[in-house]
Design a protein around this motif. Structure first.
Motif, short mmCIF file in Angstrom:
data_model
loop_
_atom_site.label_atom_id
_atom_site.label_comp_id
_atom_site.label_asym_id
_atom_site.label_seq_id
_atom_site.Cartn_x
_atom_site.Cartn_y
_atom_site.Cartn_z
N THR A 55 0.87 -1.40 0.11
CA THR A 55 -0.01 0.02 0.18
C THR A 55 1.09 1.21 0.05
OG1 THR A 55 -0.11 -0.03 2.21
CG2 THR A 55 -2.03 -1.00 1.16
N PHE A 69 -3.61 4.05 -0.27
CA PHE A 69 -4.10 3.27 -1.57
C PHE A 69 -3.31 2.19 -1.70
CE2 PHE A 69 -4.31 8.14 -1.95
CZ PHE A 69 -5.23 8.41 -2.28
N THR A 70 -4.02 1.19 -2.72
CA THR A 70 -3.02 0.03 -3.20
C THR A 70 -2.77 0.53 -4.48
OG1 THR A 70 -5.05 -0.74 -4.22
CG2 THR A 70 -4.82 -1.36 -2.14
N GLU A 126 -3.25 -0.89 -7.26
CA GLU A 126 -4.26 -0.94 -8.48
C GLU A 126 -5.13 0.21 -8.15
OE1 GLU A 126 -6.49 -1.94 -11.43
OE2 GLU A 126 -4.60 -2.76 -10.70
N SER A 127 -5.57 0.53 -6.83
CA SER A 127 -6.42 1.71 -6.73
C SER A 127 -5.85 3.04 -7.23
CB SER A 127 -6.87 2.10 -5.24
OG SER A 127 -5.64 2.50 -4.53
N GLU A 140 -6.35 2.96 -10.86
CA GLU A 140 -8.04 3.01 -11.34
C GLU A 140 -8.12 4.44 -11.35
OE1 GLU A 140 -10.88 1.54 -12.30
OE2 GLU A 140 -9.32 -0.27 -12.72
N ARG A 141 -7.56 5.29 -10.68
CA ARG A 141 -7.67 6.75 -10.34
C ARG A 141 -7.40 7.57 -11.76
NH1 ARG A 141 -8.20 9.25 -5.35
NH2 ARG A 141 -7.09 10.99 -6.10
#
Length: 71
Positions: free
Chosen positions: A47, A59-60, A62-63, A66-67
């Motif tokens: 993270t 945040f990860t 991947e997150s 995604e942003r």
């Protein structure tokens, strides 16, 4: 570490690799624009913690990707 230092000399479309996490430059620029100034990587759970004067979040990898896709 400071997000501004991570972004130094980088362009959108590039990646910044921090302790094995690959973060898109566009995501870091968006975080900086939202007021985040500092970041720390937690390798054990992959993270990315960010904070500024009036904000903080975790945040990860991947997150963060995604942003950048959602914009």
């Amino acid at each position: 570490m400071k997000i501004a230092e991570l972004l130094a000399g980088k362009k959108n479309g590039e990646q910044v690799v921090i302790d094995g996490l690959s973060i898109p430059v566009a995501a870091l620029k968006a975080l900086e624009k939202e007021g985040y100034q500092h970041a720390k990587v937690f390798k054990d759970n992959r993270t990315f913690a960010c904070w500024g004067d009036a904000c903080s979040a975790c945040f990860t990898e991947e997150s963060l990707r995604e942003r950048t896709r959602s914009k």
